[in-house]
Design a protein around this motif. Structure first.
Motif, PDB file in Angstrom:
ATOM      1  N   GLU A  10       5.188  36.961   5.307  1.00  0.00           N
ATOM      2  CA  GLU A  10       6.335  36.659   6.168  1.00  0.00           C
ATOM      3  C   GLU A  10       7.681  36.972   5.497  1.00  0.00           C
ATOM      4  O   GLU A  10       8.656  37.271   6.169  1.00  0.00           O
ATOM      5  CB  GLU A  10       6.301  35.195   6.609  1.00  0.00           C
ATOM      6  CG  GLU A  10       5.166  34.846   7.557  1.00  0.00           C
ATOM      7  CD  GLU A  10       5.313  35.491   8.928  1.00  0.00           C
ATOM      8  OE1 GLU A  10       6.370  36.080   9.201  1.00  0.00           O
ATOM      9  OE2 GLU A  10       4.361  35.418   9.726  1.00  0.00           O
ATOM     10  N   LYS A  11       7.748  36.884   4.160  1.00  0.00           N
ATOM     11  CA  LYS A  11       9.012  37.117   3.451  1.00  0.00           C
ATOM     12  C   LYS A  11       9.205  38.576   3.052  1.00  0.00           C
ATOM     13  O   LYS A  11      10.276  38.968   2.593  1.00  0.00           O
ATOM     14  CB  LYS A  11       9.066  36.245   2.188  1.00  0.00           C
ATOM     15  CG  LYS A  11       8.950  34.749   2.437  1.00  0.00           C
ATOM     16  CD  LYS A  11      10.159  34.200   3.180  1.00  0.00           C
ATOM     17  CE  LYS A  11      10.083  32.678   3.320  1.00  0.00           C
ATOM     18  NZ  LYS A  11      11.186  32.139   4.139  1.00  0.00           N
TER      19      LYS A  11
ATOM     20  N   ARG B 201       6.994  42.572   7.135  1.00  0.00           N
ATOM     21  CA  ARG B 201       6.123  41.435   7.446  1.00  0.00           C
ATOM     22  C   ARG B 201       4.676  41.838   7.741  1.00  0.00           C
ATOM     23  O   ARG B 201       3.994  42.384   6.901  1.00  0.00           O
ATOM     24  CB  ARG B 201       6.721  40.622   8.598  1.00  0.00           C
ATOM     25  CG  ARG B 201       8.038  39.967   8.217  1.00  0.00           C
ATOM     26  CD  ARG B 201       8.456  38.897   9.201  1.00  0.00           C
ATOM     27  NE  ARG B 201       9.741  38.358   8.822  1.00  0.00           N
ATOM     28  CZ  ARG B 201      10.913  38.803   9.287  1.00  0.00           C
ATOM     29  NH1 ARG B 201      10.948  39.783  10.190  1.00  0.00           N
ATOM     30  NH2 ARG B 201      12.043  38.275   8.875  1.00  0.00           N
TER      31      ARG B 201
ATOM     32  N   GLN C 288       6.878  30.381  12.174  1.00  0.00           N
ATOM     33  CA  GLN C 288       7.291  29.177  11.464  1.00  0.00           C
ATOM     34  C   GLN C 288       6.862  29.270  10.006  1.00  0.00           C
ATOM     35  O   GLN C 288       5.801  29.787   9.677  1.00  0.00           O
ATOM     36  CB  GLN C 288       6.676  27.927  12.117  1.00  0.00           C
ATOM     37  CG  GLN C 288       5.168  27.751  11.889  1.00  0.00           C
ATOM     38  CD  GLN C 288       4.329  28.535  12.901  1.00  0.00           C
ATOM     39  OE1 GLN C 288       4.833  29.411  13.577  1.00  0.00           O
ATOM     40  NE2 GLN C 288       3.068  28.193  12.982  1.00  0.00           N
ATOM     41  N   ASN C 289       7.736  28.755   9.120  1.00  0.00           N
ATOM     42  CA  ASN C 289       7.443  28.794   7.693  1.00  0.00           C
ATOM     43  C   ASN C 289       6.311  27.834   7.351  1.00  0.00           C
ATOM     44  O   ASN C 289       6.238  26.713   7.865  1.00  0.00           O
ATOM     45  CB  ASN C 289       8.698  28.433   6.888  1.00  0.00           C
ATOM     46  CG  ASN C 289       9.721  29.554   6.918  1.00  0.00           C
ATOM     47  OD1 ASN C 289       9.354  30.726   6.925  1.00  0.00           O
ATOM     48  ND2 ASN C 289      10.998  29.194   6.946  1.00  0.00           N
TER      49      ASN C 289
ATOM     50  N   SER D 206       4.158  25.847   4.230  1.00  0.00           N
ATOM     51  CA  SER D 206       4.308  25.396   2.850  1.00  0.00           C
ATOM     52  C   SER D 206       3.335  26.159   1.959  1.00  0.00           C
ATOM     53  O   SER D 206       2.391  26.794   2.431  1.00  0.00           O
ATOM     54  CB  SER D 206       4.026  23.898   2.757  1.00  0.00           C
ATOM     55  OG  SER D 206       2.649  23.653   3.005  1.00  0.00           O
TER      56      SER D 206
ATOM     57  N   LYS E 213      -0.374  27.814   2.811  1.00  0.00           N
ATOM     58  CA  LYS E 213      -0.735  29.216   2.553  1.00  0.00           C
ATOM     59  C   LYS E 213      -2.020  29.303   1.723  1.00  0.00           C
ATOM     60  O   LYS E 213      -2.898  30.126   1.998  1.00  0.00           O
ATOM     61  CB  LYS E 213       0.402  29.932   1.818  1.00  0.00           C
ATOM     62  CG  LYS E 213       1.642  30.179   2.670  1.00  0.00           C
ATOM     63  CD  LYS E 213       2.718  30.876   1.854  1.00  0.00           C
ATOM     64  CE  LYS E 213       3.970  31.123   2.694  1.00  0.00           C
ATOM     65  NZ  LYS E 213       5.045  31.769   1.906  1.00  0.00           N
TER      66      LYS E 213
END
Length: 432
Positions: A91-92, A96, A209-210, A212, A216
């Motif tokens: 995601e970062k 992506r 959405q991020n 944690s 992950k």
């Protein structure tokens, strides 16, 4: 005189191939014509001995086992699990989820051995998901076309086994030699995707959405089965605990265990995978048998020796020779599949390669890399065919958006030429 014989045999081969005759039978037929017309050697016993010898090679037993392993895994939830395990970590990264194509193909290539199977398996899982999330179709398909070719380069590779048998080179060394170049090519594909995403940030959908770090890690448990299988197969070869054939048997057992744990090991899946592997191997074995007979016929006629002498008379530097061969293989790839290219040309080219002092393990990886390019060049680009069937796009459209990947492969060829240790270092560290 020799040039006319060569031209006659080449024209005959393309006429027979163009008429729709199977490749293996076409090769054997041209060999029979060549020996019958231009040698005094009895054709019948030569054909029988050569075909039996090529079909009964112990080294070749790794091939149907690796094909079967890929067929078993093709029918499991492996690709779906890979997406779940990889997506949270990307995601970062610029681009992506576009990177799931490349990383997914890299991982699946290490348990498949087939470019078409890698492209189809990962594509069936990623393309609908990327389209649903709003990623540009052309870059998603382009990266998949390029990354799908890693099925040939990252071991276990079907074409490496074919080259190893044809050139009498250690298949275990070829497998290990393909690891770093395969990762290098995957890195080039990812770097291109990152640059493209930085230039076109508006075309990349916003992140989900991020999650944690612990979430992950929890998602990454989906990668455990495939990573364990890769470690078992390649680790057993690298440490010298198993030959390529024994590692293939280990891979089949491991893939059956994964299928059973996922609840996918039904009798239908088992029989379908066995039938699929048998069909594919029989096709390859017929091509290899025909090519072995054609190589013998060419040897009796004297074509390899005369071709080697002619190329030597050109006084090409090793770099010029490699460039010329790269163009030659790419042109052949417009008309033939990779396995046919290898078995058709090695008998003729290997004397020249050895005379030029080129390492045969290095040359094997070079050939595989160039044959990868042929997978995304029309009219006979097999990855393009696979993608056309999945996306219903025109071949020309697919080829256009695969071109950046093609040029990255050219860059990879230049890198392995100027830095041959990319290929040779790891085999030199092998145990046993």
């Amino acid at each position: 005189m020799d040039i006319y014989i060569t031209l006659l045999l080449i024209v005959t081969l393309f006429i027979i191939l163009g008429s729709g005759v199977w490749i293996g039978l076409s090769l054997a037929g041209v060999a029979w014509i060549g020996m019958e017309l231009f040698t005094s050697r009895p054709v019948g016993d030569s054909m029988a001995v050569t075909i039996w010898g090529s079909a009964s090679s112990w080294t070749l037993t790794a091939l149907p086992l690796f094909i079967w392993m890929g067929e078993i895994l093709f029918r499991t939830k492996l690709s779906e699990d890979m997406f779940k395990g990889l997506a949270p970590w990307l995601e970062k990264l610029p681009g992506r989820l576009l990177h799931t194509n490349i990383i997914g193909c890299t991982i699946f290539a290490a348990v498949s051995g087939s470019s078409a199977a890698t492209c189809a398996t990962i594509g069936k899982m990623t393309l609908p998901e990327l389209k649903r999330r709003g990623y540009p179709e052309h870059i998603a398909i382009g990266t998949l076309a390029g990354a799908g070719t890693l099925g040939l380069l990252i071991p276990p590779s079907i074409i490496m086994i074919v080259y190893g048998v044809t050139a009498n080179v250690s298949i275990a060394q070829l497998f290990i030699a393909g690891v770093i170049p395969g990762l290098l090519l995957a890195g080039l594909f990812m770097a291109y995707t990152i640059v493209w995403a930085l230039i076109h940030p508006d075309q990349i959908p916003p992140a989900d959405q991020n999650m944690s770090f612990l979430e992950k890690l929890n998602a990454s448990r989906n990668l455990i089965p495939v990573v364990s299988l890769i470690a078992a197969v390649l680790g057993s070869i690298y440490t010298g605990l198993a030959t390529a054939t024994e590692a293939a048997g280990l891979g089949v057992v491991g893939s059956l265990i994964i299928a059973a744990l996922q609840g996918e090991l039904s009798w239908k899946n088992f029989s379908d995978s066995l039938i699929g592997a048998t069909r594919l191997y029989c096709m390859i074995a017929l091509i290899l048998a025909g090519a072995a007979f054609l190589t013998l016929a060419m040897g009796y006629i004297g074509l390899p020796r005369h071709l080697a002498e002619w190329i030597s008379s050109l006084h090409l530097s090793p770099f010029a020779l490699i460039l010329a061969l790269m163009v030659f293989f790419i042109v052949l790839g417009c008309f033939l599949d990779g396995i046919s290219i290898v078995v058709l040309t090695m008998g003729v080219l290997l004397p020249t390669i050895e005379k030029a002092g080129i390492d045969l393990v290095w040359f094997g990886i070079f050939v595989v890399l160039v044959v990868e390019m042929a997978q995304i060049t029309p009219p006979v680009g097999f990855n393009l065919f696979v993608l056309q069937g999945m996306t219903k796009k025109e071949i020309t459209w697919l080829a256009k958006h695969s071109m950046p990947m093609f040029f990255l492969m050219v860059a990879a060829v230049l890198l392995i030429y100027f830095f041959p240790g990319i290929i040779t270092w790891l085999p030199q560290q092998m145990a046993g």
